[in-house]
Design a protein around this motif. Structure first.
Motif, PDB file in Angstrom:
ATOM      1  N   LEU A  25      32.070   7.343  68.609  1.00  0.00           N
ATOM      2  CA  LEU A  25      31.351   6.070  66.649  1.00  0.00           C
ATOM      3  C   LEU A  25      31.001   7.183  66.623  1.00  0.00           C
ATOM      4  N   ALA A  26      29.907   8.083  66.987  1.00  0.00           N
ATOM      5  CA  ALA A  26      29.844   9.872  65.777  1.00  0.00           C
ATOM      6  C   ALA A  26      30.781  10.280  65.638  1.00  0.00           C
ATOM      7  N   THR A  27      32.202  11.201  66.068  1.00  0.00           N
ATOM      8  CA  THR A  27      33.371  11.053  64.718  1.00  0.00           C
ATOM      9  C   THR A  27      34.234   9.810  64.808  1.00  0.00           C
ATOM     10  N   TRP A  28      33.834   9.598  65.032  1.00  0.00           N
ATOM     11  CA  TRP A  28      34.889   9.191  63.870  1.00  0.00           C
ATOM     12  C   TRP A  28      33.895   8.943  62.879  1.00  0.00           C
ATOM     13  N   MET A  29      32.908   8.327  62.301  1.00  0.00           N
ATOM     14  CA  MET A  29      32.368   8.381  61.809  1.00  0.00           C
ATOM     15  C   MET A  29      32.224   9.427  60.768  1.00  0.00           C
ATOM     16  N   VAL A  30      32.149  10.814  60.919  1.00  0.00           N
ATOM     17  CA  VAL A  30      31.966  11.445  60.417  1.00  0.00           C
ATOM     18  C   VAL A  30      33.337  12.452  59.566  1.00  0.00           C
ATOM     19  N   SER A  31      34.258  11.743  60.607  1.00  0.00           N
ATOM     20  CA  SER A  31      35.762  11.901  59.504  1.00  0.00           C
ATOM     21  C   SER A  31      35.787  10.683  58.936  1.00  0.00           C
ATOM     22  N   GLY A  44      41.109  13.115  57.439  1.00  0.00           N
ATOM     23  CA  GLY A  44      39.817  12.337  57.846  1.00  0.00           C
ATOM     24  C   GLY A  44      40.432  11.106  58.009  1.00  0.00           C
ATOM     25  N   SER A  45      42.073  11.093  57.415  1.00  0.00           N
ATOM     26  CA  SER A  45      42.656   9.672  57.782  1.00  0.00           C
ATOM     27  C   SER A  45      43.112   9.319  59.204  1.00  0.00           C
ATOM     28  N   PRO A  46      43.402   8.289  59.394  1.00  0.00           N
ATOM     29  CA  PRO A  46      43.323   7.523  61.104  1.00  0.00           C
ATOM     30  C   PRO A  46      44.068   8.663  61.472  1.00  0.00           C
ATOM     31  N   GLU A  47      45.440   9.068  61.104  1.00  0.00           N
ATOM     32  CA  GLU A  47      46.443  10.800  60.949  1.00  0.00           C
ATOM     33  C   GLU A  47      46.403  11.724  61.872  1.00  0.00           C
ATOM     34  N   SER A  48      44.733  11.839  60.766  1.00  0.00           N
ATOM     35  CA  SER A  48      44.342  13.401  61.586  1.00  0.00           C
ATOM     36  C   SER A  48      43.167  13.374  62.425  1.00  0.00           C
ATOM     37  N   TYR A  49      42.604  11.711  62.958  1.00  0.00           N
ATOM     38  CA  TYR A  49      41.638  12.362  63.978  1.00  0.00           C
ATOM     39  C   TYR A  49      42.548  11.856  64.758  1.00  0.00           C
ATOM     40  N   TYR A 246      37.825  20.100  57.950  1.00  0.00           N
ATOM     41  CA  TYR A 246      37.705  18.666  58.604  1.00  0.00           C
ATOM     42  C   TYR A 246      37.789  19.635  60.553  1.00  0.00           C
ATOM     43  N   SER A 247      38.812  20.164  60.479  1.00  0.00           N
ATOM     44  CA  SER A 247      38.879  20.629  62.407  1.00  0.00           C
ATOM     45  C   SER A 247      37.625  20.885  62.728  1.00  0.00           C
ATOM     46  N   VAL A 248      37.067  21.957  61.926  1.00  0.00           N
ATOM     47  CA  VAL A 248      35.848  22.858  62.285  1.00  0.00           C
ATOM     48  C   VAL A 248      34.985  22.089  62.359  1.00  0.00           C
ATOM     49  N   VAL A 249      34.423  21.177  61.072  1.00  0.00           N
ATOM     50  CA  VAL A 249      33.616  19.844  61.774  1.00  0.00           C
ATOM     51  C   VAL A 249      33.399  18.370  62.724  1.00  0.00           C
ATOM     52  N   MET A 250      34.885  18.629  62.846  1.00  0.00           N
ATOM     53  CA  MET A 250      34.945  17.997  63.777  1.00  0.00           C
ATOM     54  C   MET A 250      35.044  18.297  65.280  1.00  0.00           C
ATOM     55  N   ASN A 251      35.227  19.689  65.203  1.00  0.00           N
ATOM     56  CA  ASN A 251      34.633  19.981  66.534  1.00  0.00           C
ATOM     57  C   ASN A 251      33.018  20.624  67.015  1.00  0.00           C
ATOM     58  N   ILE A 252      32.690  20.593  65.886  1.00  0.00           N
ATOM     59  CA  ILE A 252      31.222  21.656  66.072  1.00  0.00           C
ATOM     60  C   ILE A 252      30.405  19.628  65.777  1.00  0.00           C
ATOM     61  N   THR A 253      30.517  18.764  65.022  1.00  0.00           N
ATOM     62  CA  THR A 253      30.368  17.244  65.288  1.00  0.00           C
ATOM     63  C   THR A 253      30.830  16.915  67.291  1.00  0.00           C
ATOM     64  N   PHE A 254      32.320  17.011  67.373  1.00  0.00           N
ATOM     65  CA  PHE A 254      31.941  16.838  68.976  1.00  0.00           C
ATOM     66  C   PHE A 254      31.114  17.683  69.872  1.00  0.00           C
ATOM     67  N   ILE A 255      30.734  19.314  70.292  1.00  0.00           N
ATOM     68  CA  ILE A 255      30.251  20.030  70.839  1.00  0.00           C
ATOM     69  C   ILE A 255      28.830  19.481  70.655  1.00  0.00           C
ATOM     70  N   MET A 256      27.754  19.169  68.945  1.00  0.00           N
ATOM     71  CA  MET A 256      27.062  18.614  68.834  1.00  0.00           C
ATOM     72  C   MET A 256      25.981  17.572  69.976  1.00  0.00           C
ATOM     73  N   VAL A 257      27.092  16.255  68.976  1.00  0.00           N
ATOM     74  CA  VAL A 257      26.938  14.886  69.867  1.00  0.00           C
ATOM     75  C   VAL A 257      27.424  15.099  72.009  1.00  0.00           C
ATOM     76  N   LEU A 258      27.769  15.736  72.268  1.00  0.00           N
ATOM     77  CA  LEU A 258      27.932  16.509  73.316  1.00  0.00           C
ATOM     78  C   LEU A 258      27.211  16.451  73.728  1.00  0.00           C
ATOM     79  N   PHE A 259      26.379  17.516  73.562  1.00  0.00           N
ATOM     80  CA  PHE A 259      24.764  18.056  74.608  1.00  0.00           C
ATOM     81  C   PHE A 259      23.905  17.349  74.217  1.00  0.00           C
ATOM     82  N   VAL A 260      23.774  17.037  72.950  1.00  0.00           N
ATOM     83  CA  VAL A 260      22.518  15.780  72.388  1.00  0.00           C
ATOM     84  C   VAL A 260      23.556  15.207  74.278  1.00  0.00           C
TER      85      VAL A 260
END
Length: 279
Positions: A25-31, A44-49, A246-260
């Motif tokens: 949900l977190a990564t999808w919302m950021v996307s 941020g389109s479904p294809e890019s996600y 897009y890719s950097v923002v998504m990667n950072i979001t994933f790493i930070m949410v995963l850490f939390v």
């Protein structure tokens, strides 16, 4: 020996499923947000996600820059947490045991005043203090190794505001609660040393509050990294969001949410192991 039907395994499986749902949900919302503000329709389109998910599964998202900046931010976060614990726990216990001490009351009020100050104000105060004491130039933080050792202390202190006051207050309250128990008073009257039991009783409440403070310390990294010129993931995420990467923002979001989520999961597991009633 734990089996697949043991309560702790069931508890772990439930928490992992919830964590995976939150991660999605977190990564999808950021996307979706990236898609709404990006000048490039594909971002941020479904294809890019789905493309990003593919890179995630195949581990192609992992780059040296991502892990380097993440490590620097985690050093800042845990360094600040270590400073917070170093001050808050001894002061919290001391103020509970010696609640009539004028000196301790003064220190507590002083720390509360500092902790209620915004992070950027506290950071600038530490910069001025560092310049006054060490006569160092803070712009050399990433290059001058001797200066790095000094500056990381100020970085940690600058980020620790708020954590010291909260942990100290909870430590004091838990210490008073333990000391007011009838069994504790009776055993102390017999001259028995209860340091081990006292530490164990204090550990679980502190574990919960510390795990929650890590999240706040991590979120404050963006401000501190900008002020001190600290090349971490917080500053990088801001620059990447402004640039629409897009890719950097998504990667950072994933790493930070995963850490939390890992911090929360570790806290839940330790709590469930120590106190089965909380499973």
């Amino acid at each position: 020996m734990m089996t697949l039907k043991s309560p702790i395994i069931s508890f772990l499986a439930k928490k992992i499923m919830i964590s995976l749902l939150i991660l999605f949900l977190a990564t999808w919302m950021v996307s979706v947000l990236m898609h709404s503000v990006s000048v490039k329709p594909k971002h941020g389109s479904p294809e890019s996600y789905l493309e990003w998910i593919e890179n995630l599964v195949t581990f192609r998202f992992a780059t040296r820059e991502l892990f380097t900046k993440t490590f620097r931010t985690l050093v800042l976060t845990f360094g600040s947490l270590a400073v917070s614990l170093l001050f808050s726990i001894p002061l919290g216990i001391s103020s509970a045991i010696r609640n009539d001490s004028t000196w301790l009351k003064f220190i507590t009020k002083l720390i509360d005043s500092i902790c209620f100050t915004p992070a950027f104000v506290t950071a600038y105060l530490f910069i001025l203090l560092g310049l006054k004491i060490f006569h160092q130039h803070f712009a050399a933080v990433g290059e001058d190794r001797p200066a790095f050792t000094i500056f990381i202390m100020f970085l940690a202190l600058g980020l620790s505001n708020g954590a010291v006051s909260e942990i100290m207050r909870h430590t004091r309250e838990e210490t008073i609660r333990i000391m007011e128990q009838n069994y504790y008073k009776a055993v102390i009257a017999r001259g028995v040393n209860l340091k081990r039991h006292f530490t164990k009783s204090l550990f679980l409440p502190l574990l919960n509050i510390v795990s929650s403070r890590i999240v706040y310390l991590l979120s404050g990294a963006v401000v501190i990294e900008f002020i001190f010129g600290w090349d971490g993931i917080g500053k990088w995420s801001w620059d990447s969001a402004i640039a629409g990467d897009y890719s950097v923002v998504m990667n950072i979001t994933f790493i930070m949410v995963l850490f939390v989520l890992l911090v929360r999961l570790s806290d839940n597991l330790m709590t469930a192991y120590i106190d089965p009633r909380r499973r």
